[in-house]
Structures are given as C-alpha cells and as structure tokens.
Design a protein around this motif. Structure first.
Motif: not given
Length: 154
Positions: A88-93, A98-100
């Motif tokens: 997925e694609l995520v947001e951090i700060n 990309i998060h796998l």
C-alpha cells in the motif's frame, strides 16, 4: 533518543535498547546487501531497523506508485518463500511512503518485514523494520512507534 541521519535529512527514534550495529554484525546479518546501510538492532540482532539512502538520484514522489510495483516484483525475485501481508501507499508525518509488509524465509526462521520507501532529495529512502517471527509480537508496538517517529528534513 532521536537519531539524525544523512546530515540531518532524516531522523527517527529507535526502540529503547536498540543500538547501532557494527560493520561485522551487519555483514553477517545482511550478506546480500550491496551497499552498506545503517542498522539499529536489539542486542540479539533478532529485531532490527535497516536504513538505506543510496546516492543514485532519479526517484520522485510522483513515481512512488510505479516504484511500488517495481519493488514488489524485485522482492518476489530476491526472497525465498515470500508471503505478502500488505502492499500500500501510506503517509508518515506528511510524506507519502510505500509500505510493503511481508514474511520471508531466513536460514533458520521466518522474518516479518515492514518496508517503507519514499523519495527524498530525488533519492530512494528505505526503512526496513524486521523481526524474527518468534520476536515480532513482543516488539511490534515499539517498531510501529519508531516508524511513526520518522521525520524528513526536506
């Protein structure tokens, strides 16, 4: 304790008790690594956070969806007995990543990986939070908290 990396371009807070892994331990734990990265780990090296930020430029934030597909296929080629848990694609700060999340085989155990990749200064920045399957549940919250602490300077 917040740690600044790559001339302050990136910082994060490693879990309590984690320390910088020596070059010798790094080479033994990551024999397939082409370029030296930065690795923080617990004293038994069963849980670690590997950070890589190669010099090569050419990855923009706009290219992340396309790069995600590329990384999925690369990991499938590199890792034995890979099992996907999330892609997925995520947001951090405020930054897109990309998060796998995957399980992969090691010599004597299974490794639970959370790989986060973004573009910073037109370069790939990757954090791999990983733990042996036996240690994962015990360290899951600390790894998640460390991931949430990632800040980028640009």
């Amino acid at each position: 304790q917040r740690v600044a990396l790559y001339e302050g371009m990136v910082s994060f807070v490693p879990p309590e008790g984690f320390s910088l892994m020596s070059d010798e331990v790094f080479a033994a734990k990551f024999p397939e690594a082409k370029a030296p990265g930065i690795v923080y780990g617990n004293d038994r090296t069963t849980v670690s956070i590997a950070i890589t930020f190669p010099e090569r430029r050419g990855l923009s934030l706009e290219q992340l969806p396309e790069f995600k597909t590329f990384m999925e296929s690369q990991l499938e080629k590199q890792k034995r007995h890979l099992k996907w848990l999330q892609k997925e694609l995520v947001e951090i700060n405020g930054r897109q990543w990309i998060h796998l999340e995957l399980l992969s085989a090691a010599i004597d155990t299974t490794i639970h990986n959370h790989v986060y990749i973004t573009s910073l200064d037109q370069r790939m920045l990757m954090f791999n939070f990983n733990a042996t399957i036996e240690e994962y549940e015990k360290h899951k919250d600390a790894l998640e908290k460390s991931k949430d602490s990632i800040q980028t300077g640009k």
